[in-house]
Design an enzyme around this catalytic site. Sequence first.
Site, PDB file in Angstrom:
ATOM      1  N   ASN A 128      14.165 -18.272 -15.864  1.00 54.32           N
ATOM      2  CA  ASN A 128      12.791 -18.707 -15.578  1.00 54.32           C
ATOM      3  C   ASN A 128      12.700 -20.214 -15.687  1.00 54.32           C
ATOM      4  O   ASN A 128      13.501 -20.816 -16.401  1.00 54.32           O
ATOM      5  CB  ASN A 128      11.829 -18.108 -16.621  1.00 54.32           C
ATOM      6  CG  ASN A 128      11.683 -16.613 -16.462  1.00 54.32           C
ATOM      7  OD1 ASN A 128      11.698 -16.101 -15.352  1.00 54.32           O
ATOM      8  ND2 ASN A 128      11.537 -15.928 -17.582  1.00 54.32           N
ATOM      9  N   GLU A 158       9.879 -17.712 -30.661  1.00 56.90           N
ATOM     10  CA  GLU A 158       9.774 -17.892 -29.220  1.00 56.90           C
ATOM     11  C   GLU A 158      10.312 -19.255 -28.806  1.00 56.90           C
ATOM     12  O   GLU A 158       9.904 -20.281 -29.353  1.00 56.90           O
ATOM     13  CB  GLU A 158       8.284 -17.788 -28.831  1.00 56.90           C
ATOM     14  CG  GLU A 158       8.000 -17.962 -27.362  1.00 56.90           C
ATOM     15  CD  GLU A 158       8.482 -16.783 -26.524  1.00 56.90           C
ATOM     16  OE1 GLU A 158       8.624 -15.674 -27.077  1.00 56.90           O
ATOM     17  OE2 GLU A 158       8.735 -16.980 -25.326  1.00 56.90           O
ATOM     18  N   ASP A 159      11.214 -19.256 -27.863  1.00 59.74           N
ATOM     19  CA  ASP A 159      11.695 -20.490 -27.248  1.00 59.74           C
ATOM     20  C   ASP A 159      12.226 -21.533 -28.243  1.00 59.74           C
ATOM     21  O   ASP A 159      11.981 -22.740 -28.102  1.00 59.74           O
ATOM     22  CB  ASP A 159      10.634 -21.080 -26.309  1.00 59.74           C
ATOM     23  CG  ASP A 159      10.539 -20.269 -25.009  1.00 59.74           C
ATOM     24  OD1 ASP A 159      11.305 -19.296 -24.854  1.00 59.74           O
ATOM     25  OD2 ASP A 159       9.720 -20.609 -24.147  1.00 59.74           O
ATOM     26  N   LYS A 213       1.724 -16.108 -24.455  1.00 59.52           N
ATOM     27  CA  LYS A 213       2.367 -14.879 -24.903  1.00 59.52           C
ATOM     28  C   LYS A 213       1.375 -14.010 -25.675  1.00 59.52           C
ATOM     29  O   LYS A 213       1.317 -12.796 -25.494  1.00 59.52           O
ATOM     30  CB  LYS A 213       3.537 -15.264 -25.807  1.00 59.52           C
ATOM     31  CG  LYS A 213       4.584 -14.239 -25.816  1.00 59.52           C
ATOM     32  CD  LYS A 213       5.898 -14.772 -25.331  1.00 59.52           C
ATOM     33  CE  LYS A 213       6.765 -13.669 -24.822  1.00 59.52           C
ATOM     34  NZ  LYS A 213       8.113 -14.064 -24.536  1.00 59.52           N
ATOM     35  N   ASP A 258      11.980 -12.845 -29.400  1.00 63.40           N
ATOM     36  CA  ASP A 258      11.780 -12.198 -28.107  1.00 63.40           C
ATOM     37  C   ASP A 258      12.841 -12.607 -27.089  1.00 63.40           C
ATOM     38  O   ASP A 258      13.252 -11.808 -26.256  1.00 63.40           O
ATOM     39  CB  ASP A 258      10.387 -12.527 -27.562  1.00 63.40           C
ATOM     40  CG  ASP A 258      10.099 -11.708 -26.323  1.00 63.40           C
ATOM     41  OD1 ASP A 258      10.218 -10.467 -26.411  1.00 63.40           O
ATOM     42  OD2 ASP A 258       9.800 -12.295 -25.276  1.00 63.40           O
ATOM     43  N   ASP A 259      13.285 -13.861 -27.174  1.00 71.10           N
ATOM     44  CA  ASP A 259      14.293 -14.319 -26.195  1.00 71.10           C
ATOM     45  C   ASP A 259      15.597 -13.558 -26.375  1.00 71.10           C
ATOM     46  O   ASP A 259      16.313 -13.299 -25.406  1.00 71.10           O
ATOM     47  CB  ASP A 259      14.538 -15.827 -26.360  1.00 71.10           C
ATOM     48  CG  ASP A 259      13.251 -16.593 -26.197  1.00 71.10           C
ATOM     49  OD1 ASP A 259      12.650 -16.495 -25.123  1.00 71.10           O
ATOM     50  OD2 ASP A 259      12.821 -17.246 -27.163  1.00 71.10           O
ATOM     51  N   TYR A 306       1.256 -16.617 -17.743  1.00 72.69           N
ATOM     52  CA  TYR A 306       2.606 -16.730 -18.289  1.00 72.69           C
ATOM     53  C   TYR A 306       3.539 -17.243 -17.197  1.00 72.69           C
ATOM     54  O   TYR A 306       3.105 -17.934 -16.294  1.00 72.69           O
ATOM     55  CB  TYR A 306       3.044 -15.407 -18.957  1.00 72.69           C
ATOM     56  CG  TYR A 306       4.056 -15.728 -20.006  1.00 72.69           C
ATOM     57  CD1 TYR A 306       3.694 -16.474 -21.121  1.00 72.69           C
ATOM     58  CD2 TYR A 306       5.379 -15.381 -19.845  1.00 72.69           C
ATOM     59  CE1 TYR A 306       4.638 -16.860 -22.056  1.00 72.69           C
ATOM     60  CE2 TYR A 306       6.331 -15.769 -20.784  1.00 72.69           C
ATOM     61  CZ  TYR A 306       5.953 -16.502 -21.878  1.00 72.69           C
ATOM     62  OH  TYR A 306       6.884 -16.906 -22.787  1.00 72.69           O
ATOM     63  N   ARG A 345      13.224 -25.137 -26.448  1.00 74.11           N
ATOM     64  CA  ARG A 345      13.810 -24.553 -25.230  1.00 74.11           C
ATOM     65  C   ARG A 345      12.736 -23.748 -24.522  1.00 74.11           C
ATOM     66  O   ARG A 345      12.707 -22.536 -24.586  1.00 74.11           O
ATOM     67  CB  ARG A 345      15.022 -23.689 -25.605  1.00 74.11           C
ATOM     68  CG  ARG A 345      15.962 -23.424 -24.449  1.00 74.11           C
ATOM     69  CD  ARG A 345      16.071 -21.933 -24.142  1.00 74.11           C
ATOM     70  NE  ARG A 345      14.772 -21.362 -23.848  1.00 74.11           N
ATOM     71  CZ  ARG A 345      14.539 -20.061 -23.715  1.00 74.11           C
ATOM     72  NH1 ARG A 345      15.464 -19.192 -23.906  1.00 74.11           N
ATOM     73  NH2 ARG A 345      13.319 -19.606 -23.420  1.00 74.11           N
TER      74      ARG A 345
HETATM   75  P1  NAI Z   1      20.150 -20.750 -23.869  1.00 74.86           P
HETATM   76  O1  NAI Z   1      19.980 -22.206 -23.803  1.00 74.86           O
HETATM   77  O2  NAI Z   1      20.247 -20.102 -25.199  1.00 74.86           O
HETATM   78  O3  NAI Z   1      21.476 -20.339 -23.052  1.00 74.86           O
HETATM   79  C1  NAI Z   1      21.802 -20.818 -21.793  1.00 74.86           C
HETATM   80  C2  NAI Z   1      23.256 -20.457 -21.526  1.00 74.86           C
HETATM   81  O4  NAI Z   1      23.555 -20.785 -20.184  1.00 74.86           O
HETATM   82  C3  NAI Z   1      24.245 -21.195 -22.401  1.00 74.86           C
HETATM   83  O5  NAI Z   1      25.262 -20.331 -22.804  1.00 74.86           O
HETATM   84  C4  NAI Z   1      24.798 -22.267 -21.465  1.00 74.86           C
HETATM   85  O6  NAI Z   1      26.119 -22.651 -21.795  1.00 74.86           O
HETATM   86  C5  NAI Z   1      24.770 -21.514 -20.158  1.00 74.86           C
HETATM   87  N1  NAI Z   1      24.801 -22.399 -19.003  1.00 74.86           N
HETATM   88  C6  NAI Z   1      24.061 -23.494 -18.782  1.00 74.86           C
HETATM   89  N2  NAI Z   1      24.417 -24.069 -17.615  1.00 74.86           N
HETATM   90  C7  NAI Z   1      25.400 -23.302 -17.116  1.00 74.86           C
HETATM   91  C8  NAI Z   1      26.213 -23.382 -15.971  1.00 74.86           C
HETATM   92  N3  NAI Z   1      26.061 -24.387 -15.123  1.00 74.86           N
HETATM   93  N4  NAI Z   1      27.130 -22.420 -15.749  1.00 74.86           N
HETATM   94  C9  NAI Z   1      27.288 -21.400 -16.626  1.00 74.86           C
HETATM   95  N5  NAI Z   1      26.565 -21.296 -17.740  1.00 74.86           N
HETATM   96  C10 NAI Z   1      25.643 -22.233 -17.976  1.00 74.86           C
HETATM   97  O7  NAI Z   1      18.978 -20.137 -23.044  1.00 74.86           O
HETATM   98  P2  NAI Z   1      18.452 -18.640 -23.044  1.00 74.86           P
HETATM   99  O8  NAI Z   1      17.413 -18.460 -24.058  1.00 74.86           O
HETATM  100  O9  NAI Z   1      19.603 -17.714 -23.094  1.00 74.86           O
HETATM  101  O10 NAI Z   1      17.719 -18.588 -21.630  1.00 74.86           O
HETATM  102  C11 NAI Z   1      18.447 -18.719 -20.435  1.00 74.86           C
HETATM  103  C12 NAI Z   1      17.502 -18.453 -19.277  1.00 74.86           C
HETATM  104  O11 NAI Z   1      17.063 -17.117 -19.326  1.00 74.86           O
HETATM  105  C13 NAI Z   1      16.272 -19.336 -19.254  1.00 74.86           C
HETATM  106  O12 NAI Z   1      16.011 -19.757 -17.946  1.00 74.86           O
HETATM  107  C14 NAI Z   1      15.169 -18.413 -19.695  1.00 74.86           C
HETATM  108  O13 NAI Z   1      13.946 -18.745 -19.118  1.00 74.86           O
HETATM  109  C15 NAI Z   1      15.675 -17.096 -19.158  1.00 74.86           C
HETATM  110  N6  NAI Z   1      15.099 -15.978 -19.866  1.00 74.86           N
HETATM  111  C16 NAI Z   1      14.466 -15.027 -19.121  1.00 74.86           C
HETATM  112  C17 NAI Z   1      13.843 -13.988 -19.707  1.00 74.86           C
HETATM  113  C18 NAI Z   1      13.139 -12.984 -18.870  1.00 74.86           C
HETATM  114  O14 NAI Z   1      12.201 -12.366 -19.260  1.00 74.86           O
HETATM  115  N7  NAI Z   1      13.565 -12.770 -17.691  1.00 74.86           N
HETATM  116  C19 NAI Z   1      13.773 -13.866 -21.157  1.00 74.86           C
HETATM  117  C20 NAI Z   1      14.536 -14.881 -21.865  1.00 74.86           C
HETATM  118  C21 NAI Z   1      15.151 -15.902 -21.219  1.00 74.86           C
END
Ligand code: NAI
Length: 669
Positions: free
Chosen positions: A526, A363-364, A292, A386-387, A221, A274
Amino acid sequence: MSERMAEDARSWVTKAVAFYKASGKRIALAEYSNPEGQFVQDEKYIYVLSLKGTMLAHGVNEKFVGEDFSDVKDYDGRSFIKTIIKKAKTEGSGWVDYKWYHPVTGQIVPKTVYFEKVDDLIICSGDYTGFSKGVALLHDPMLNKGTAFTEAERDALKLRGLLPPHVQTQEEQAGRVMDNFRKKPNDLERYIQLIGLQDRNETLFYHVVTNNIEEMIPIIYTPTVGKACQEFGHLFRRPRGLYLSINDKGRIAEILKNWPYKDVRVIVVTDGERILGLGDLGAFGMGIPIGKLSLYTAGAGIHPACTLPVLLDVGTENETLLNDPLYTGIFQKRVRGKDYDKFFAEFIRAVHKVFPKALIQLEDFANINAFRLLHEYKNRTCIFDDDIQGTAAMTLAGVYSALRITKGQLRDQTFLFLGAGEAGIGIGDLIVSALIDEGMSTEEAHKRCWFMDSKGLVVKSRKGLAEHKLPYAHDYPSCPDLLTAIQALKPTALIGASGMGKGFAQATVETMAKLNERPIIFALSNPTSKAECTAEEAYTWSSGRAVFASGSPFPPFTYRGQTFMPGQGNNVYIFPGVGLGVIACEARHVTDQMFLTTAKELAGQVLPSDLEQGRIYPELKRLQEVSVVIATAVAEVAYKYGLAHKKRPTDLLAYIKSQMYKPIYQSYI
Ligand code: NAI
């Protein structure tokens, strides 16, 4: 099947027929059903069917007696009882092969039954023997044991000569896999090795992954799976999972039926828009549902044959992929709007029809679809994202643990999020639910959470905000950047979920450390390259005071003589357990209450020894133990709210444990 086994089953039935003729129907049926009687020995027993398929006697399960078995299908969906009845009527006696759960191991194994029709009875005896033999058996990843097939199995199953002569144990095979694994030059090569093993021998794959879970999760993963998805078409060896393209609309149910396993209980579905923080990878995103679901099995013992990875291919906006001849998806831009929604709705209907007991995990998906699809379907089917929800539960658990270190209370915290997407808003919503649960008003609870997105601080005066951000759009002046927002709002916790690498600059962390004795800093994005800051940066810039967690793993870091073990805020602590719990009670829906409960349960699994090292999640090597606790909590919520289809077992935890798949070779003879 070997001659010996054939004779065993046949002679068992012959003996039963003789007994019937000598003693009459009533006495014979009673004796066949007597577990202490002469017709039950080890795994051998007699069962008797009427010509209509009613069970009249059964050597190991008296509850079956009187039940109608005529529609019972085997693991591959074949109506093998109907076949027995038909053959009994036409031929009088014979053999039928099928696949069945082994009553002892819970594994799916080939079985064969010998039967004889006497008067209006069909007297049967089965054997857990292989109908897949020879090369076919070696090519069936669910059954293959490779060099571990025993001498007797090699003779019985026509494998003699097809394998090198030396018989190995599963442990020896696992040792060889691990040796090779550690010799590989990089993680992508390790990923390729493991996928190859999964394609050849699932039992060995899960044995290795389960026993080395900390080493394996970063490969199967995040972060390695991200790299693998980016190169998916170039690494392509063998198909895995089910692809449903927009061009298949109108025939989704028909295509689902092509899947070789019929008892699907968990589907992970993506449309690839995504992928982690990597953006639109279209059909290359299939690596994510595959990875997953491997974790559902390794983390919670869900049988691999009960899992189904699905990629919905509606096109991609990724020009690089559209110009890559090795791209594996359809070469077109994404379908959106009504056509997309209709396609998705058909998918859900088809799942209901073909796999009615399946839990669907989104997912994603990009957030333009994720929130909408979740809200549209969460009260109509058994589904979660899950996200949004898994991340939220995992993060809230981390917050509860962090508060054990900072000695704070949830109601006194101010959270500032970088990123207002699926992850960020999902976490915010669950924190709000937790605060409401503690007695706070909804309005007050929302005020504890602040969001920055790509356009700055989310505030009331901003025009055109997406619906999911509105509850967090507070009446406050706009703020141009994160540092200014931190200085103004004085958050106690900073949570990065922006997918933007290096989003937490040195000044950001230093300011958090100036404002708080123990600042809570989570860099959840991530893969590793997208993390808002590294563990080393968080500890160094906060002079060792940050309570830190990240989405991708970071190695231990020593700062001024103290070694910190950064916790990995990985959803793997949540989703496998949720799946196991939903399956165990056959829940109708997955509810927000379930996620709130899992957050508390996960936090409860963190030991004082973990906290002493700065680790706010349990060690990954305890994953299965944690998943059982999560699963039990999820099922308890389902029972409490009347959402379970299945009757509650007296000892729920013991029942759940008993349902878990163990990747250990079983004897086939
Ligand atoms: P998303 O695309 O739904 O949201 C991203 C957000 O970040 C949006 O609101 C966008 O406007 C904002 N953003 C983008 N560039 C920015 C900047 N320069 N300054 C401020 N805000 C900015 O994506 P999602 O699903 O919320 O995922 C975001 C990250 O979280 C990804 O990298 C994902 O891999 C990670 N993630 C980690 C998890 C974990 O287990 N640790 C689980 C789910 C997501």
